[in-house]
Design a protein around this motif. Structure first.
Motif, PDB file in Angstrom:
ATOM      1  N   ALA A 143       1.565  -8.204  -1.596  1.00  0.00           N
ATOM      2  CA  ALA A 143       1.669  -7.614  -2.935  1.00  0.00           C
ATOM      3  C   ALA A 143       1.056  -6.213  -2.994  1.00  0.00           C
ATOM      4  CB  ALA A 143       0.993  -8.524  -3.955  1.00  0.00           C
ATOM      5  N   MET A 144       0.188  -5.884  -2.031  1.00  0.00           N
ATOM      6  CA  MET A 144      -0.504  -4.591  -2.041  1.00  0.00           C
ATOM      7  C   MET A 144       0.083  -3.623  -1.008  1.00  0.00           C
ATOM      8  SD  MET A 144      -2.629  -5.058  -4.339  1.00  0.00           S
ATOM      9  CE  MET A 144      -2.098  -6.508  -5.216  1.00  0.00           C
ATOM     10  N   LYS A 145       1.182  -4.061  -0.411  1.00  0.00           N
ATOM     11  CA  LYS A 145       1.807  -3.334   0.689  1.00  0.00           C
ATOM     12  C   LYS A 145       2.083  -1.859   0.381  1.00  0.00           C
ATOM     13  CE  LYS A 145       5.651  -4.150   3.709  1.00  0.00           C
ATOM     14  NZ  LYS A 145       6.133  -5.168   4.560  1.00  0.00           N
ATOM     15  N   ASN A 146       2.639  -1.608  -0.784  1.00  0.00           N
ATOM     16  CA  ASN A 146       3.023  -0.234  -1.123  1.00  0.00           C
ATOM     17  C   ASN A 146       1.976   0.468  -1.981  1.00  0.00           C
ATOM     18  OD1 ASN A 146       5.491  -0.532   0.253  1.00  0.00           O
ATOM     19  ND2 ASN A 146       6.244  -1.741  -1.482  1.00  0.00           N
ATOM     20  N   VAL A 147       0.799  -0.122  -2.018  1.00  0.00           N
ATOM     21  CA  VAL A 147      -0.239   0.400  -2.905  1.00  0.00           C
ATOM     22  C   VAL A 147      -1.266   1.221  -2.130  1.00  0.00           C
ATOM     23  CG1 VAL A 147      -2.188  -0.439  -4.290  1.00  0.00           C
ATOM     24  CG2 VAL A 147       0.076  -1.443  -4.610  1.00  0.00           C
ATOM     25  N   ILE A 148      -1.533   0.820  -0.882  1.00  0.00           N
ATOM     26  CA  ILE A 148      -2.625   1.463  -0.136  1.00  0.00           C
ATOM     27  C   ILE A 148      -2.141   2.680   0.663  1.00  0.00           C
ATOM     28  CG2 ILE A 148      -4.153  -0.518   0.115  1.00  0.00           C
ATOM     29  CD1 ILE A 148      -2.716  -0.568   3.084  1.00  0.00           C
ATOM     30  N   ASP A 149      -3.115   3.538   0.979  1.00  0.00           N
ATOM     31  CA  ASP A 149      -2.830   4.714   1.793  1.00  0.00           C
ATOM     32  C   ASP A 149      -4.106   5.032   2.572  1.00  0.00           C
ATOM     33  OD1 ASP A 149      -2.396   7.186   2.874  1.00  0.00           O
ATOM     34  OD2 ASP A 149      -2.039   8.216   0.963  1.00  0.00           O
ATOM     35  N   ILE A 150      -4.028   4.939   3.889  1.00  0.00           N
ATOM     36  CA  ILE A 150      -5.225   5.138   4.720  1.00  0.00           C
ATOM     37  C   ILE A 150      -5.826   6.528   4.530  1.00  0.00           C
ATOM     38  CG2 ILE A 150      -3.984   5.893   6.812  1.00  0.00           C
ATOM     39  CD1 ILE A 150      -6.031   4.163   8.415  1.00  0.00           C
ATOM     40  N   ASN A 151      -5.013   7.484   4.093  1.00  0.00           N
ATOM     41  CA  ASN A 151      -5.526   8.840   3.892  1.00  0.00           C
ATOM     42  C   ASN A 151      -6.182   9.044   2.529  1.00  0.00           C
ATOM     43  OD1 ASN A 151      -4.935  10.002   6.420  1.00  0.00           O
ATOM     44  ND2 ASN A 151      -2.766  10.135   5.860  1.00  0.00           N
ATOM     45  N   ALA A 152      -6.036   8.074   1.651  1.00  0.00           N
ATOM     46  CA  ALA A 152      -6.647   8.210   0.315  1.00  0.00           C
ATOM     47  C   ALA A 152      -8.114   7.767   0.380  1.00  0.00           C
ATOM     48  CB  ALA A 152      -5.886   7.346  -0.686  1.00  0.00           C
ATOM     49  N   PRO A 153      -8.964   8.300  -0.513  1.00  0.00           N
ATOM     50  CA  PRO A 153     -10.363   7.858  -0.527  1.00  0.00           C
ATOM     51  C   PRO A 153     -10.458   6.357  -0.805  1.00  0.00           C
ATOM     52  CG  PRO A 153     -10.051   9.802  -1.917  1.00  0.00           C
ATOM     53  CD  PRO A 153      -8.687   9.349  -1.505  1.00  0.00           C
ATOM     54  N   VAL A 154     -11.524   5.735  -0.293  1.00  0.00           N
ATOM     55  CA  VAL A 154     -11.727   4.297  -0.450  1.00  0.00           C
ATOM     56  C   VAL A 154     -11.632   3.892  -1.928  1.00  0.00           C
ATOM     57  CG1 VAL A 154     -13.467   2.464  -0.245  1.00  0.00           C
ATOM     58  CG2 VAL A 154     -13.090   4.053   1.661  1.00  0.00           C
ATOM     59  N   ALA A 155     -12.280   4.684  -2.807  1.00  0.00           N
ATOM     60  CA  ALA A 155     -12.308   4.345  -4.241  1.00  0.00           C
ATOM     61  C   ALA A 155     -10.897   4.333  -4.827  1.00  0.00           C
ATOM     62  CB  ALA A 155     -13.191   5.337  -4.991  1.00  0.00           C
ATOM     63  N   VAL A 156     -10.050   5.223  -4.340  1.00  0.00           N
ATOM     64  CA  VAL A 156      -8.673   5.286  -4.863  1.00  0.00           C
ATOM     65  C   VAL A 156      -7.907   4.036  -4.449  1.00  0.00           C
ATOM     66  CG1 VAL A 156      -6.471   6.523  -4.678  1.00  0.00           C
ATOM     67  CG2 VAL A 156      -8.620   7.805  -4.958  1.00  0.00           C
ATOM     68  N   ASN A 157      -8.046   3.637  -3.190  1.00  0.00           N
ATOM     69  CA  ASN A 157      -7.358   2.420  -2.734  1.00  0.00           C
ATOM     70  C   ASN A 157      -7.837   1.199  -3.506  1.00  0.00           C
ATOM     71  OD1 ASN A 157      -5.426   3.190  -0.731  1.00  0.00           O
ATOM     72  ND2 ASN A 157      -7.134   3.736   0.613  1.00  0.00           N
ATOM     73  N   LEU A 158      -9.138   1.116  -3.730  1.00  0.00           N
ATOM     74  CA  LEU A 158      -9.681  -0.040  -4.469  1.00  0.00           C
ATOM     75  C   LEU A 158      -9.181  -0.040  -5.910  1.00  0.00           C
ATOM     76  CD1 LEU A 158     -13.329  -0.061  -3.051  1.00  0.00           C
ATOM     77  CD2 LEU A 158     -11.539  -1.744  -2.597  1.00  0.00           C
ATOM     78  N   ASP A 159      -9.134   1.131  -6.497  1.00  0.00           N
ATOM     79  CA  ASP A 159      -8.662   1.229  -7.882  1.00  0.00           C
ATOM     80  C   ASP A 159      -7.191   0.799  -7.977  1.00  0.00           C
ATOM     81  OD1 ASP A 159      -8.946   2.077 -10.634  1.00  0.00           O
ATOM     82  OD2 ASP A 159      -7.547   3.676 -10.105  1.00  0.00           O
ATOM     83  N   ARG A 160      -6.392   1.253  -7.012  1.00  0.00           N
ATOM     84  CA  ARG A 160      -4.960   0.891  -7.034  1.00  0.00           C
ATOM     85  C   ARG A 160      -4.777  -0.614  -6.871  1.00  0.00           C
ATOM     86  NH1 ARG A 160      -2.506   5.279  -2.852  1.00  0.00           N
ATOM     87  NH2 ARG A 160      -2.742   7.136  -4.114  1.00  0.00           N
ATOM     88  N   ILE A 161      -5.576  -1.218  -5.970  1.00  0.00           N
ATOM     89  CA  ILE A 161      -5.462  -2.671  -5.761  1.00  0.00           C
ATOM     90  C   ILE A 161      -5.871  -3.407  -7.034  1.00  0.00           C
ATOM     91  CG2 ILE A 161      -6.387  -4.648  -4.469  1.00  0.00           C
ATOM     92  CD1 ILE A 161      -6.595  -2.807  -2.032  1.00  0.00           C
ATOM     93  N   ALA A 162      -6.958  -2.954  -7.629  1.00  0.00           N
ATOM     94  CA  ALA A 162      -7.433  -3.615  -8.854  1.00  0.00           C
ATOM     95  C   ALA A 162      -6.362  -3.544  -9.944  1.00  0.00           C
ATOM     96  CB  ALA A 162      -8.727  -2.960  -9.321  1.00  0.00           C
ATOM     97  N   ASP A 170     -14.762  -4.604  -9.461  1.00  0.00           N
ATOM     98  CA  ASP A 170     -15.876  -5.469  -9.039  1.00  0.00           C
ATOM     99  C   ASP A 170     -15.457  -6.925  -8.832  1.00  0.00           C
ATOM    100  OD1 ASP A 170     -15.750  -6.134 -11.692  1.00  0.00           O
ATOM    101  OD2 ASP A 170     -17.764  -5.433 -12.206  1.00  0.00           O
ATOM    102  N   ASP A 171     -14.163  -7.233  -9.040  1.00  0.00           N
ATOM    103  CA  ASP A 171     -13.634  -8.555  -8.663  1.00  0.00           C
ATOM    104  C   ASP A 171     -13.192  -8.556  -7.197  1.00  0.00           C
ATOM    105  OD1 ASP A 171     -13.859  -9.545 -11.236  1.00  0.00           O
ATOM    106  OD2 ASP A 171     -11.806  -8.983 -11.786  1.00  0.00           O
ATOM    107  N   LEU A 172     -13.020  -7.370  -6.617  1.00  0.00           N
ATOM    108  CA  LEU A 172     -12.433  -7.275  -5.270  1.00  0.00           C
ATOM    109  C   LEU A 172     -13.485  -7.436  -4.178  1.00  0.00           C
ATOM    110  CD1 LEU A 172     -10.106  -4.147  -5.721  1.00  0.00           C
ATOM    111  CD2 LEU A 172      -9.557  -6.557  -6.125  1.00  0.00           C
TER     112      LEU A 172
END
Ligand code: FBP
Length: 334
Positions: A143-162, A170-172
């Protein structure tokens, strides 16, 4: 309307059986290496697993070539890169092995050591250039396949997943190898507010857990780990429909300069598809010491019990297989 027989093409049947045979290979490695649990001897742990895996893999119905293995021929007498394994019959496949992912875990009797093998159509598995040992990795579920980007900051990836999960950061939970090199990633995850599970070893199992739709304990795997383990994780994630993104990671400035001189692109992002391009992937793992993913080997006088997972990309099926092995058939159970 197709008849029952027609629905199963021969190639599917072959691949089916291959998956089951692979389980026997990881079971053999686990049964043998499990004897060395907690004995503090990493070399013997590895030796026992390699010997057993090499012996068991000979009977497997395949013409395999080791792409991810124990190293080059001169340093590894068995399961070396380029070695042909299996009984020589079809299918022709690339093979990735890690007889023990977590040798240190097993030597110290810590949770989570696994025996792992994966196959994919010949020529479809990535092999890192010589001298490349590590990759930076990020792994998530379907479900998160198209959401993450290794080049994006950690906080951005976490925000997108949330957001995609309709939950709060803070649930992640992020799983990260406990290494000094991860201090900055750990700081970033903490600042973003997500929870962290630090693991001492074993990022193949960690990537699988991050990608399992029916396992919600981990949302993302982050950090730098072995390049061979990245390919094994990609094989598993191909079956699970998850996504891993990786970049080659130099350990030192000298290594960075050498990679650059050798024309190795350290900015290239390797996605699941780049690491294992085939859609005919089989993955098997057996627990050696008990962990979150699989139970470890339990020995009792006349035999032992193993716990394994087998997955196929073709169908997306994930099988958990508990096996009871008898050392000798017919022995009376105590
Ligand atoms: O221990 P390092 O050098 O940080 O490397 C990380 C790698 O080691 C492991 O934790 C264990 O690998 P081994 O058991 O093959 O040593 C891998 O899962 C991981 O990718």
């Amino acid at each position: 309307m197709l008849s029952e027989e027609e629905r199963f093409e021969p190639s599917r049947t072959i691949e089916r059986n291959l998956g089951m045979e692979l389980i026997r290979v990881t079971e053999a490695a686990a049964l043998s290496a499990g004897r060395w649990m907690g004995k503090g001897n990493k070399e013997m742990v590895d030796q026992a697993a390699v010997d057993a895996m090499r012996h068991a893999v000979d009977g497997v119905d395949m013409h395999g070539v080791v792409v991810i293995g124990e190293g080059e021929k001169d340093e590894a007498p068995m399961l070396y890169i380029g070695e042909e394994i299996g009984n020589g019959n079809k299918p022709e496949v690339d093979v990735a092995v890690d007889p023990v992912d977590g040798t240190r875990l097993l030597a110290l009797g810590l949770p989570g050591a696994l025996a792992v093998i994966a196959t994919a159509e010949r020529g479809s598995m990535y092999s890192a250039p010589p001298g490349v040992y590590y990759m930076e990795k990020i792994a998530v579920g379907p479900a998160m396949k198209n959401v993450i980007d290794i080049n994006a900051p950690v906080a951005v990836n976490l925000d997108r997943i949330a957001r995609a999960r309709q939950s709060r950061i803070d649930d992640l939970t992020a799983v990260i190898l406990d290494r000094p090199r991860h201090q900055d990633i750990i700081r970033q995850v903490r600042e973003a507010g997500a929870r962290i599970r630090l693991i001492t070893d074993g990022d193949v199992a960690a990537a699988i857990q991050a990608a399992m739709e029916d396992y919600r304990g981990i949302d993302i795997m982050l950090g730098i780990g072995g390049a061979p383990e990245a390919v094994l994780a990609a094989a598993a994630l191909k079956c699970l429909g998850g996504e891993i993104q990786c970049k080659i990671w130099p350990r030192t400035e000298e290594e960075r300069a050498r990679f650059k001189a050798d024309g190795i692109d350290m900015d290239k992002v390797y996605r699941t598809e780049d690491l294992v391009s085939s859609n005919d992937v089989s993955f098997a793992a057996t627990g050696i010491t008990s962990g979150d993913l699989l139970d470890g080997v339990q020995y009792f006088g006349w035999g032992a019990r193993t716990s394994s997972i087998m997955m196929r990309s073709h169908s997306g099926t994930v099988r958990y297989i508990q096996a009871r092995h008898k050392w000798r058939k017919g022995v009376v159970q105590g």
